[in-house]
Write a protein that holds these residues in place. Structure first.
Motif, mmCIF file in Angstrom:
data_model
loop_
_atom_site.group_PDB
_atom_site.id
_atom_site.type_symbol
_atom_site.label_atom_id
_atom_site.label_comp_id
_atom_site.label_asym_id
_atom_site.label_seq_id
_atom_site.Cartn_x
_atom_site.Cartn_y
_atom_site.Cartn_z
ATOM 1 N N ASP A 156 0.864 -1.178 0.000
ATOM 2 C CA ASP A 156 0.000 0.000 0.000
ATOM 3 C C ASP A 156 0.904 1.233 0.000
ATOM 4 O O ASP A 156 1.333 1.709 1.058
ATOM 5 C CB ASP A 156 -0.906 -0.012 1.229
ATOM 6 C CG ASP A 156 -1.936 1.120 1.207
ATOM 7 O OD1 ASP A 156 -1.795 2.025 0.357
ATOM 8 O OD2 ASP A 156 -2.858 1.104 2.039
ATOM 9 N N ILE A 157 1.227 1.735 -1.190
ATOM 10 C CA ILE A 157 2.210 2.802 -1.316
ATOM 11 C C ILE A 157 1.741 4.083 -0.633
ATOM 12 O O ILE A 157 2.551 4.840 -0.078
ATOM 13 C CB ILE A 157 2.536 3.074 -2.813
ATOM 14 C CG1 ILE A 157 3.763 3.980 -2.934
ATOM 15 C CG2 ILE A 157 1.336 3.666 -3.534
ATOM 16 C CD1 ILE A 157 5.021 3.361 -2.412
ATOM 17 N N LYS A 158 0.433 4.336 -0.615
ATOM 18 C CA LYS A 158 -0.082 5.549 0.038
ATOM 19 C C LYS A 158 0.184 5.500 1.540
ATOM 20 O O LYS A 158 0.634 6.482 2.132
ATOM 21 C CB LYS A 158 -1.582 5.689 -0.234
ATOM 22 C CG LYS A 158 -2.184 6.940 0.381
ATOM 23 C CD LYS A 158 -3.670 7.043 0.074
ATOM 24 C CE LYS A 158 -4.263 8.292 0.720
ATOM 25 N NZ LYS A 158 -5.723 8.413 0.443
ATOM 26 N N GLU A 159 -0.071 4.353 2.166
ATOM 27 C CA GLU A 159 0.157 4.213 3.596
ATOM 28 C C GLU A 159 1.647 4.261 3.925
ATOM 29 O O GLU A 159 2.060 4.846 4.938
ATOM 30 C CB GLU A 159 -0.453 2.894 4.091
ATOM 31 C CG GLU A 159 -0.264 2.618 5.571
ATOM 32 C CD GLU A 159 -0.961 3.635 6.458
ATOM 33 O OE1 GLU A 159 -0.572 3.758 7.643
ATOM 34 O OE2 GLU A 159 -1.896 4.319 5.971
ATOM 35 N N LEU A 161 4.057 5.864 2.246
ATOM 36 C CA LEU A 161 4.525 7.251 2.143
ATOM 37 C C LEU A 161 3.977 8.107 3.288
ATOM 38 O O LEU A 161 4.645 9.035 3.751
ATOM 39 C CB LEU A 161 4.113 7.844 0.798
ATOM 40 C CG LEU A 161 4.793 7.232 -0.430
ATOM 41 C CD1 LEU A 161 4.275 7.882 -1.708
ATOM 42 C CD2 LEU A 161 6.303 7.371 -0.342
ATOM 43 N N ALA A 162 2.758 7.794 3.742
ATOM 44 C CA ALA A 162 2.186 8.526 4.874
ATOM 45 C C ALA A 162 2.992 8.262 6.147
ATOM 46 O O ALA A 162 3.264 9.188 6.922
ATOM 47 C CB ALA A 162 0.727 8.135 5.073
ATOM 48 N N THR A 165 6.352 10.105 5.790
ATOM 49 C CA THR A 165 6.170 11.535 5.994
ATOM 50 C C THR A 165 5.953 11.854 7.469
ATOM 51 O O THR A 165 6.476 12.850 7.989
ATOM 52 C CB THR A 165 4.976 12.044 5.170
ATOM 53 O OG1 THR A 165 5.160 11.696 3.796
ATOM 54 C CG2 THR A 165 4.838 13.556 5.285
ATOM 55 N N ARG A 193 -3.456 10.576 10.847
ATOM 56 C CA ARG A 193 -4.394 9.930 9.922
ATOM 57 C C ARG A 193 -5.803 10.475 10.102
ATOM 58 O O ARG A 193 -6.511 10.753 9.127
ATOM 59 C CB ARG A 193 -4.384 8.416 10.145
ATOM 60 C CG ARG A 193 -5.214 7.644 9.118
ATOM 61 C CD ARG A 193 -5.352 6.184 9.479
ATOM 62 N NE ARG A 193 -4.072 5.514 9.556
ATOM 63 C CZ ARG A 193 -3.541 5.032 10.662
ATOM 64 N NH1 ARG A 193 -4.174 5.156 11.826
ATOM 65 N NH2 ARG A 193 -2.378 4.408 10.647
#
Length: 266
Positions: A156-159, A161-162, A165, A193
Motif C-alpha cells: 500500500d504505497i499511500k500508507e 509514504l504517509a 512523511t 491519519r
C-alpha cells in the motif's frame, strides 16, 4: 437571481471563462467526490491551454476564481507583484480554531509575521542538516517494504509514504521518533491519519464555506476535531517545556562547572 448574477461575473469583466457544468459550478459534487479538487483545477487548466489563453476565470459554487495560465504571468504574481496577492481565499475563526492560523491560511500582516518567523527554519544550511534525518527515516521504510516483498504481500504505497512523511515531520519539526512502521497505530500517526480523514461534516463545512466565504469568521467552525487539536497543541507545549527545562539544566551545569573551575584556579 443571485446564482445567475454570480455566474455572469467573468463575462461582465470580459475575461475568458469556462461555463459552469453543474450547480457546483466548475468543481464536482463535494458530497460525492471522485476526482478531487486538484484534478478539477487541472481539467480547467488544460481547457484554457487548449484554447491558448493566458488566463481565465472559473467558479467555485458562486465564488469567481482567477486562473493564470501563462508562465510569465504566474511568475509576476509569485514574485514582482506578490504584494498584491496576499490573500489565499480561506477563512477561519482564529480564536476558536487556532491551528487553522497557519501559513497557508493567514493573510496580510499576520502572514508576513508568520513567514518571517518560519523563513530561517528553511535556509539551505538547515535543509542540508535535515537531509541526514530524511535518510535515517528511510531505513525502517526500506526494511518494511523488504518484509512485504519476502512475504509476497501487497504494498500500500499511500500508507507507506504517509508513515514515512509522519516520521520525517515528527523528527524534523518535533524531535520525536514516531516509529510509524513498527507501530502503525502509534499516537502521532493515528492522530495524523484522523486529521486528514475527510468526514461528511468536513464536506458540509467546505460546501458552506464556498457558498459563504466569510461564514467561518463568525461561527465556531473547526477544521479539526477537538481531541486531535488538543493532542497536537499538547505535543508542542510538552516539547517546548522539555527543551526549556533542558536548556536551563545545561546553563546551570555550565555555571556550576565554571564556578568549580574558578575555585580550583584560586
Amino acid at each position: 437571481m443571485y446564482v445567475k448574477r454570480s455566474r455572469s461575473y467573468w463575462s461582465r469583466k470580459r475575461i475568458p471563462y469556462l461555463k459552469p457544468t453543474s450547480v457546483f459550478e466548475n468543481v464536482e459534487n463535494v458530497f460525492n467526490p471522485k476526482r478531487g479538487l486538484m484534478m478539477d483545477i487541472k481539467i480547467c487548466y488544460d481547457a484554457f491551454r487548449r484554447r491558448k489563453k493566458k488566463f481565465g476565470g472559473i467558479y467555485f459554487f458562486t465564488e469567481p476564481v482567477f486562473m493564470p495560465i501563462d508562465p510569465d504571468l504566474i511568475k509576476s504574481i509569485l514574485s514582482t507583484d506578490f504584494s498584491h496577492f496576499l490573500g489565499h481565499g480561506f477563512t477561519f475563526n482564529e480564536k476558536y480554531d487556532p491551528l487553522a492560523a497557519h501559513l497557508f491560511n493567514l493573510e496580510g500582516e499576520k502572514w508576513r509575521k508568520m513567514r518571517t518567523k518560519l523563513t530561517p527554519t528553511f535556509t539551505s544550511g538547515k535543509m542540508k542538516y535535515m537531509f541526514k534525518t530524511l535518510l535515517d527515516c528511510g531505513i525502517p521504510m526500506i526494511g518494511y517494504v523488504n518484509d512485504l516483498c519476502e512475504k509476497r504481500e501487497p504494498v500500500d504505497i499511500k500508507e507507506i509514504l504517509a508513515c514515512y512523511t509522519t516520521d520525517i515531520i515528527g523528527s524534523c519539526a518535533f524531535g520525536l521518533e514516531c516509529n510509524s512502521f513498527k507501530d502503525p497505530n502509534a499516537e502521532f500517526r493515528r492522530n495524523g491519519r484522523e486529521a486528514l480523514t475527510i468526514r461528511f461534516s468536513d464536506l458540509l463545512m467546505r460546501f458552506l464555506t464556498f457558498w459563504a466565504p466569510s461564514l467561518p469568521k463568525y461561527l465556531p467552525i473547526k477544521y479539526l476535531r477537538s481531541d486531535i487539536e488538543k493532542f497536537f497543541i499538547n505535543a508542542v507545549k510538552n516539547i517546548l517545556d522539555y527543551r526549556t527545562t533542558k536548556i536551563m539544566l545545561n546553563v546551570m551545569t555550565s555555571f556550576s562547572y565554571l564556578s568549580n573551575y574558578r575555585k580550583r584556579l584560586e
